[in-house]
Design a protein around this motif. Structure first.
Motif, short mmCIF file in Angstrom:
data_model
loop_
_atom_site.label_atom_id
_atom_site.label_comp_id
_atom_site.label_asym_id
_atom_site.label_seq_id
_atom_site.Cartn_x
_atom_site.Cartn_y
_atom_site.Cartn_z
N ARG A 112 -9.78 -15.20 16.54
CA ARG A 112 -10.54 -15.27 15.29
C ARG A 112 -11.43 -16.51 15.27
N TYR A 148 -15.79 -9.68 20.07
CA TYR A 148 -14.35 -9.78 19.83
C TYR A 148 -13.55 -9.19 20.99
N PHE A 192 -25.44 -5.40 13.94
CA PHE A 192 -24.98 -6.77 14.12
C PHE A 192 -23.47 -6.82 14.22
N TRP A 193 -22.79 -6.09 13.37
CA TRP A 193 -21.34 -6.11 13.37
C TRP A 193 -20.76 -5.31 14.53
N LEU A 228 -27.60 -9.82 8.62
CA LEU A 228 -26.16 -9.80 8.40
C LEU A 228 -25.67 -8.50 7.79
N ILE A 248 -20.26 -16.44 16.12
CA ILE A 248 -21.16 -15.97 15.07
C ILE A 248 -22.00 -17.14 14.55
N VAL A 289 -20.77 -7.92 17.10
CA VAL A 289 -19.64 -8.82 16.84
C VAL A 289 -18.34 -8.21 17.36
N LEU A 290 -18.18 -6.90 17.17
CA LEU A 290 -16.99 -6.21 17.68
C LEU A 290 -16.93 -6.31 19.21
N PRO A 306 -23.46 -13.11 19.33
CA PRO A 306 -24.31 -12.09 18.70
C PRO A 306 -25.58 -12.76 18.18
N PRO A 325 -25.59 -2.78 10.36
CA PRO A 325 -24.38 -2.35 11.07
C PRO A 325 -24.40 -2.73 12.55
#
Length: 407
Positions: free
Chosen positions: A48, A26, A18-19, A13, A55, A22-23, A171, A16
């Motif tokens: 959202r 999105y 991982f995010w 978590l 996630i 996630v982006l 993800p 970077p």
């Protein structure tokens, strides 16, 4: 061992990468939301909410996969994925669905077996592909039917039928074992049983030391549903994919000690996966479409979330026969009833199992202005018809051909 896995997994978590994934998820849901607005006039689920759900389910699936990877001792090397990723991206240019480790991993493994280069752990790579698809089958079962987009599609016989485009993205953090060849470690190690690992890389001995590395991936599920409800289709797709993943994992276990089984596993990965896709398409092409206009009444293709129809319990595929005792055989009939803004309505319906039901709804304060239903058009063409998106290479070829054609 379990606590070590959970502790190592939680570190995903703070990565970077991982995010970044996630982006990407999105952005995919934002694209889907814009399509929903164009088709339904509103968004069914907030972006959202979709991302948070993805996630949650992605972390759940990744944790299950990580336990399988570690407890089976599926060992990777640092070079296998370095060859698979570029090939997967190259195959995506031919067709988007080829962005899958089943194809790229199988091809890389066969090249390694035939030519001896690149040197990779074929059994470990095929086992990873199997575990990834096992996680995907779990996620499809739990979450695959959501975020459906109602569509109309032209079949090979020229007929236009209704259906759904299912699209979900997750993800996925996953733990992988890598053989440690650095300085001797003093403490901080966990003893393992003699049988472990099941899939051994060349050079692995009883005294070998492994480290757990965090990897980040993204899984996606896409399907076109014409012959059954999204819930039923996602369940059947998940079961078929589960069978494929279990077979591939078992073949990988045998491949750890057999060159012949390495070939079998490497061939099964792309051929088996492609067979699943072709079988799913065969079902849709040969099966009886569900979302077609009925002889009597109006068939529901989709209901808007929290609208009167959704609150009553109407579902895709239901056929509305009467509203407040008045027969409805066109959208104009429905509009005539709703034009009066009744405070109370009852709807006679035949569901997808052929059972006749009556649903009721009331709004004495404001009156009921609309049902919130997208119907399968009757005696008219739908305003939008979708087709399979061409690949990047196909679009590039078409652009070049069009430009040369103008000169």
């Amino acid at each position: 061992m379990s606590w070590l896995i959970i502790k190592s997994y939680s570190l995903s978590l703070v990565q970077p990468v991982f995010w970044v994934v996630v982006l990407i998820v999105y952005l995919q849901y934002r694209r889907i939301a814009s399509m929903e607005i164009e088709i339904l006039g509103s968004v069914q689920y907030p972006i959202r909410e979709r991302v948070l759900d993805s996630i949650f389910f992605g972390l759940l699936g990744g944790l299950v996969g990580s336990f399988i990877m570690v407890f089976l001792g599926i060992t990777m090397d640092q070079f296998g994925l370095a060859y698979v990723w570029p090939l997967a991206i190259l195959l995506m240019l031919i067709n988007p669905r080829y962005l899958c480790f089943s194809y790229a991993g199988g091809i890389v493994s066969l090249i390694s077996l035939i030519f001896g280069y690149p040197e990779i752990n074929v059994a470990g790579l095929m086992a990873l592909v199997g575990v990834l698809h096992l996680m995907e089958s779990l996620l499809i079962w739990l979450d695959g039917h959501r975020d459906r987009i109602p569509i109309f599609i032209e079949r090979k016989d020229g007929s236009v039928v209704g259906g759904f485009n299912l699209q979900r993205f997750w993800p996925i953090p996953i733990l992988m074992l890598v053989l440690y060849t650095g300085p001797v470690l003093n403490g901080g190690t966990v003893p393992t049983p003699d049988w472990w690992p099941l899939i051994r890389m060349p050079g692995v001995t009883e005294s070998s030391v492994f480290i757990i590395l965090n990897g980040i991936a993204a899984l996606g599920y896409g399907d076109i549903v014409l012959t059954e409800t999204p819930e039923k289709r996602s369940k059947s797709s998940a079961l078929r994919l589960l069978g494929f993943s279990i077979i591939l994992i078992v073949l990988s276990l045998f491949a750890a000690n057999s060159t012949i089984m390495k070939y079998v596993a490497a061939l099964f990965a792309p051929i088996g996966h492609e067979s699943l896709i072709l079988y799913g398409r065969y079902i849709e092409d040969k099966g009886k479409p569900l979302y077609v206009p009925p002889d009597k009444g109006m068939r529901v293709l989709e209901v808007k979330k929290d609208g009167p129809a959704d609150r009553m319990g109407l579902r895709p595929g239901d056929v509305i026969l009467n509203i407040n005792g008045r027969e409805v055989n066109s959208e104009s009939n429905v509009k005539d009833v709703m034009y009066e803004m009744p405070a109370y309505i009852w709807v006679d319906v035949i569901d997808t199992d052929g059972v006749r039901k009556t649903y009721k709804y009331s709004d004495y304060k404001n009156g009921i202005q609309q049902l919130g239903i997208l119907f399968v058009p009757k005696n008219t063409s739908p305003g939008f018809i979708v087709s399979e998106a061409p690949s990047i290479l196909e679009r590039l070829y078409k652009n070049i051909r069009d430009r040369w054609g103008r000169h």
